[in-house]
Design a protein around this motif. Structure first.
Motif, mmCIF file in Angstrom:
data_model
loop_
_atom_site.group_PDB
_atom_site.id
_atom_site.type_symbol
_atom_site.label_atom_id
_atom_site.label_comp_id
_atom_site.label_asym_id
_atom_site.label_seq_id
_atom_site.Cartn_x
_atom_site.Cartn_y
_atom_site.Cartn_z
ATOM 1 N N LEU A 184 -13.185 1.215 7.834
ATOM 2 C CA LEU A 184 -11.980 0.648 8.441
ATOM 3 C C LEU A 184 -12.247 -0.011 9.787
ATOM 4 C CD1 LEU A 184 -9.295 3.375 7.637
ATOM 5 C CD2 LEU A 184 -9.553 1.142 6.567
ATOM 6 N N TYR A 185 -13.246 0.492 10.511
ATOM 7 C CA TYR A 185 -13.438 0.009 11.883
ATOM 8 C C TYR A 185 -14.857 -0.493 12.157
ATOM 9 C CZ TYR A 185 -9.047 2.471 12.411
ATOM 10 O OH TYR A 185 -7.751 2.891 12.259
ATOM 11 N N ALA A 186 -15.602 -0.784 11.099
ATOM 12 C CA ALA A 186 -16.961 -1.306 11.283
ATOM 13 C C ALA A 186 -16.915 -2.622 12.058
ATOM 14 C CB ALA A 186 -17.631 -1.515 9.924
ATOM 15 N N PRO A 187 -17.857 -2.839 12.968
ATOM 16 C CA PRO A 187 -17.827 -4.045 13.805
ATOM 17 C C PRO A 187 -18.021 -5.340 13.028
ATOM 18 C CG PRO A 187 -19.873 -2.802 14.124
ATOM 19 C CD PRO A 187 -18.959 -1.935 13.330
ATOM 20 N N PHE A 188 -18.620 -5.254 11.825
ATOM 21 C CA PHE A 188 -18.832 -6.485 11.067
ATOM 22 C C PHE A 188 -17.579 -6.919 10.312
ATOM 23 C CE2 PHE A 188 -20.287 -2.989 8.317
ATOM 24 C CZ PHE A 188 -19.498 -3.192 7.196
ATOM 25 N N MET A 189 -16.525 -6.100 10.346
ATOM 26 C CA MET A 189 -15.276 -6.457 9.688
ATOM 27 C C MET A 189 -14.323 -7.103 10.679
ATOM 28 S SD MET A 189 -15.315 -5.749 6.473
ATOM 29 C CE MET A 189 -13.565 -5.873 6.149
ATOM 30 N N LYS A 190 -13.606 -8.125 10.213
ATOM 31 C CA LYS A 190 -12.620 -8.770 11.072
ATOM 32 C C LYS A 190 -11.394 -7.880 11.247
ATOM 33 C CE LYS A 190 -13.590 -13.646 10.470
ATOM 34 N NZ LYS A 190 -13.040 -14.963 10.136
ATOM 35 N N SER A 191 -10.705 -8.094 12.338
ATOM 36 C CA SER A 191 -9.459 -7.363 12.536
ATOM 37 C C SER A 191 -8.425 -7.853 11.535
ATOM 38 C CB SER A 191 -8.944 -7.580 13.964
ATOM 39 O OG SER A 191 -8.682 -8.949 14.205
ATOM 40 N N LEU A 192 -7.726 -6.915 10.934
ATOM 41 C CA LEU A 192 -6.724 -7.243 9.943
ATOM 42 C C LEU A 192 -5.383 -6.642 10.368
ATOM 43 C CD1 LEU A 192 -8.790 -6.510 6.707
ATOM 44 C CD2 LEU A 192 -8.282 -8.738 7.671
ATOM 45 N N ASN A 193 -4.316 -7.254 9.930
ATOM 46 C CA ASN A 193 -2.988 -6.806 10.329
ATOM 47 C C ASN A 193 -2.100 -6.706 9.094
ATOM 48 O OD1 ASN A 193 -0.737 -6.128 11.881
ATOM 49 N ND2 ASN A 193 -0.163 -8.258 12.169
ATOM 50 N N PHE A 194 -2.401 -5.705 8.261
ATOM 51 C CA PHE A 194 -1.681 -5.562 7.006
ATOM 52 C C PHE A 194 -0.235 -5.159 7.239
ATOM 53 C CE2 PHE A 194 -5.976 -5.362 5.424
ATOM 54 C CZ PHE A 194 -5.882 -6.042 4.217
ATOM 55 N N ARG A 195 0.647 -5.797 6.505
ATOM 56 C CA ARG A 195 2.067 -5.475 6.563
ATOM 57 C C ARG A 195 2.549 -5.062 5.181
ATOM 58 N NH1 ARG A 195 3.510 -11.114 9.218
ATOM 59 N NH2 ARG A 195 1.557 -11.579 8.177
ATOM 60 N N SER A 196 3.706 -4.469 5.127
ATOM 61 C CA SER A 196 4.251 -3.983 3.863
ATOM 62 C C SER A 196 5.445 -4.824 3.430
ATOM 63 C CB SER A 196 4.689 -2.524 4.009
ATOM 64 O OG SER A 196 5.272 -2.054 2.804
ATOM 65 N N ARG A 197 5.499 -5.116 2.141
ATOM 66 C CA ARG A 197 6.649 -5.802 1.567
ATOM 67 C C ARG A 197 6.679 -5.524 0.070
ATOM 68 N NH1 ARG A 197 5.310 -12.306 1.265
ATOM 69 N NH2 ARG A 197 3.426 -12.156 0.016
ATOM 70 N N GLN A 198 7.795 -5.811 -0.558
ATOM 71 C CA GLN A 198 7.957 -5.575 -1.989
ATOM 72 C C GLN A 198 7.653 -6.852 -2.774
ATOM 73 O OE1 GLN A 198 8.654 -2.648 -3.393
ATOM 74 N NE2 GLN A 198 8.944 -1.559 -1.463
ATOM 75 N N TYR A 199 6.791 -6.750 -3.798
ATOM 76 C CA TYR A 199 6.462 -7.937 -4.588
ATOM 77 C C TYR A 199 7.677 -8.480 -5.330
ATOM 78 C CZ TYR A 199 6.239 -4.865 -8.713
ATOM 79 O OH TYR A 199 6.535 -3.984 -9.721
ATOM 80 N N THR A 200 8.684 -7.625 -5.530
ATOM 81 C CA THR A 200 9.888 -8.085 -6.241
ATOM 82 C C THR A 200 10.689 -9.084 -5.421
ATOM 83 O OG1 THR A 200 10.998 -6.106 -5.389
ATOM 84 C CG2 THR A 200 10.150 -6.003 -7.632
ATOM 85 N N ASP A 201 10.320 -9.246 -4.155
ATOM 86 C CA ASP A 201 11.049 -10.176 -3.286
ATOM 87 C C ASP A 201 10.554 -11.612 -3.406
ATOM 88 O OD1 ASP A 201 12.575 -8.092 -2.332
ATOM 89 O OD2 ASP A 201 11.317 -7.743 -0.562
ATOM 90 N N TYR A 202 9.379 -11.818 -4.008
ATOM 91 C CA TYR A 202 8.833 -13.170 -4.001
ATOM 92 C C TYR A 202 8.305 -13.652 -5.355
ATOM 93 C CZ TYR A 202 4.393 -10.665 -3.489
ATOM 94 O OH TYR A 202 3.340 -9.819 -3.672
ATOM 95 N N LEU A 203 8.230 -12.791 -6.353
ATOM 96 C CA LEU A 203 7.778 -13.212 -7.680
ATOM 97 C C LEU A 203 8.976 -13.506 -8.594
ATOM 98 C CD1 LEU A 203 4.783 -10.928 -8.734
ATOM 99 C CD2 LEU A 203 4.759 -13.413 -8.500
ATOM 100 N N ALA A 204 8.782 -14.408 -9.548
ATOM 101 C CA ALA A 204 9.808 -14.656 -10.560
ATOM 102 C C ALA A 204 10.057 -13.376 -11.349
ATOM 103 C CB ALA A 204 9.368 -15.777 -11.489
ATOM 104 N N GLU A 205 11.273 -13.238 -11.858
ATOM 105 C CA GLU A 205 11.633 -11.993 -12.538
ATOM 106 C C GLU A 205 10.996 -11.871 -13.920
ATOM 107 O OE1 GLU A 205 15.841 -11.533 -12.604
ATOM 108 O OE2 GLU A 205 16.052 -11.452 -10.430
ATOM 109 N N SER A 206 10.915 -12.986 -14.655
ATOM 110 C CA SER A 206 10.405 -12.896 -16.025
ATOM 111 C C SER A 206 9.971 -14.273 -16.523
ATOM 112 C CB SER A 206 11.476 -12.344 -16.965
ATOM 113 O OG SER A 206 12.562 -13.265 -17.064
ATOM 114 N N PHE A 207 9.291 -14.276 -17.661
ATOM 115 C CA PHE A 207 8.911 -15.523 -18.320
ATOM 116 C C PHE A 207 10.030 -15.961 -19.264
ATOM 117 C CE2 PHE A 207 4.399 -13.942 -17.621
ATOM 118 C CZ PHE A 207 4.158 -14.818 -16.570
ATOM 119 N N ASP A 208 11.201 -16.162 -18.709
ATOM 120 C CA ASP A 208 12.351 -16.622 -19.475
ATOM 121 C C ASP A 208 12.853 -17.929 -18.871
ATOM 122 O OD1 ASP A 208 12.392 -14.399 -21.191
ATOM 123 O OD2 ASP A 208 13.475 -13.209 -19.698
ATOM 124 N N GLY A 209 13.822 -18.547 -19.530
ATOM 125 C CA GLY A 209 14.426 -19.761 -19.002
ATOM 126 C C GLY A 209 13.394 -20.859 -18.818
#
Length: 439
Positions: free
Chosen positions: A40-65
């Motif tokens: 998680l904190y090795a110097p060769f890794m870049k700093s990351l800023n992970f955030r949380s969100r729900q995939y249901t907020d941005y993906l299409a609901e189904s392969f319909d229509g």
């Protein structure tokens, strides 16, 4: 008086002290925690800023229509299988198609045959994949009406090559090192040309800079980290003036100019949507969402050949919906797990690549680079999809490859061959170019 000594019975075992039991459990736990902290904190890794969100907020609901399932895309043929790698973007001109590859070559395709047109950077067509930063990597391609091929080199900048020159050789139009609002361009991705719109009748180039934090070799971290340092740059070629016209974007990728040239369409990969930004007219400087909640990541966007209607082809990398999410979507609300998984894979790949270089094994070095850059995506089967949308964002047609025979698309480029509409299918991962004749 001599002490009495008692002998233990043969085969009997001494009871294990409680402290020893705890040590047996304690040591592996400590080692595991040290490993986790190192990853998680090795110097060769870049700093990351992970955030949380729900995939249901941005993906299409189904392969319909408008996304109703079919197998049209699976009917595409594969050209040059295992002869090309990473044919990301295709540009047609006078019956030929130009495409850049992982090894730095730009090919010229005609009658389902190819020749090497030119190469970018210091590459001569034999550049190892793990040295792409040094050699150069061609991504977005466009050809002007005069026959100038403009190419985005993800690491070095914008290149221009005269197709009609006797010995075509790219020249640098804009370097990635150019400071624009205090930042150089870390990850140039795609471009579109507004011919004659610049100073003294020169060209204006609109280009996406996917991230100010990550580069091309870090595509997956750019998405998983939900990096919002992406921007769109406007460059006046004659005046050599660069301006940031959009910023705060989550992995802007494909870009296209509308027919009236008043706005640009920008694919925002991480947010699974396409934005419309006005560059001229009364709405100049404003942005609106053209279409969102797409069933996958929109990569490049290109104008179709249709004359009756203004439509655009959009390539989706991995098609899915909220009803059938993949592992990445499942981890959207688990930032710690995403962080740990990403860093673990990167650490393993880095270690394998290091040993490959240590023992001078090109195969092992390549394998390590493929692990840490997630190039092994092409070992898995994902649904492929291409969308045709109109200028208002309405879905005109949707092509599926449910069996994953055609997948991980980065661009869908339509050309006219004879009397047929033909789609050329590019990919930054695949080792072939797809070709589909539309009925």
């Amino acid at each position: 008086m001599a002490k009495k000594v008692t002998k233990e019975k043969a085969g009997s075992k001494r009871p294990i002290p409680k402290t020893a039991k705890y040590q047996t459990i304690f040591k592996p736990v400590i080692y595991l925690l040290v490993l986790i902290v190192a990853i998680l904190y090795a110097p060769f890794m870049k700093s990351l800023n992970f955030r949380s969100r729900q995939y249901t907020d941005y993906l299409a609901e189904s392969f319909d229509g408008p996304y109703a399932e079919n197998d049209i895309l699976s009917k595409a043929t594969k050209l040059f299988t295992d002869e090309v790698e990473g044919p990301e973007s295709l540009a047609p001109f006078e019956g030929k198609v130009y495409v850049g590859l992982q090894d730095g070559r730009i090919l010229q395709i005609s009658d389902d045959k190819y020749t090497t047109f030119t190469t970018v950077g210091i590459s001569n067509g034999t550049c190892p994949a793990w040295q792409e930063k040094r050699c150069g990597r061609p991504l977005g391609n466009r050809v002007t009406s005069k026959g100038d091929l403009y190419t985005i080199d993800a690491y070095h900048g914008v290149l221009k090559t005269s197709i009609k020159a006797p010995s075509p050789k790219p020249e640098l139009v804009m370097s990635s090192d150019l400071l624009i609002e205090g930042n150089s361009s870390k990850f140039l991705d795609d471009l579109v040309i507004d011919e004659g719109a610049g100073t003294s009748g020169g060209n204006v180039i609109y280009m996406t800079d996917a991230s100010s934090h990550f580069d091309l070799s870090e595509v997956v971290p750019t998405m998983l980290d939900q990096d919002d340092t992406g921007r769109v740059i406007q460059y006046d070629e004659v005046a050599k003036k660069a301006t940031v016209i959009m910023k705060g974007l989550l992995f802007p990728n494909g870009i296209e100019l509308t027919d009236d040239k008043t706005s640009i369409l920008v694919c925002e990969i991480t947010n699974k949507r396409i934005l419309r930004h006005y560059v001229k007219g009364p709405k100049a400087g404003t942005t609106e969402v053209l279409i969102d909640r797409l069933p996958g990541e929109p990569d490049n966007i290109r104008r179709s050949t249709r004359k009756d209607k203004e439509t655009y082809w959009v390539a989706l990398a991995i098609a899915r919906t909220t009803q059938n999410p993949d592992l990445i979507d499942w981890g959207e609300n688990k930032p710690f797990l995403r962080n740990f998984a990403l860093r673990t894979i990167y650490a393993v790949g880095n270690l394998v690549q290091f040993f490959g270089q240590l023992i001078q094994s090109p195969d092992l070095t390549l394998k390590g680079w493929e692990i840490k850059t997630f190039k092994l995506f092409n070992l898995f089967t994902f649904r492929g999809m291409a969308l045709e949308i109109d200028v208002s964002g309405k879905i005109v047609s949707c092509l599926h490859s449910p069996d994953g025979s055609i997948t991980l698309l980065s661009e869908v480029r339509e050309v006219i061959e004879g009397n047929s509409r033909v789609l050329y299918l590019g990919s930054v991962y695949n080792k072939y170019i797809g070709k589909l004749v539309l009925s």
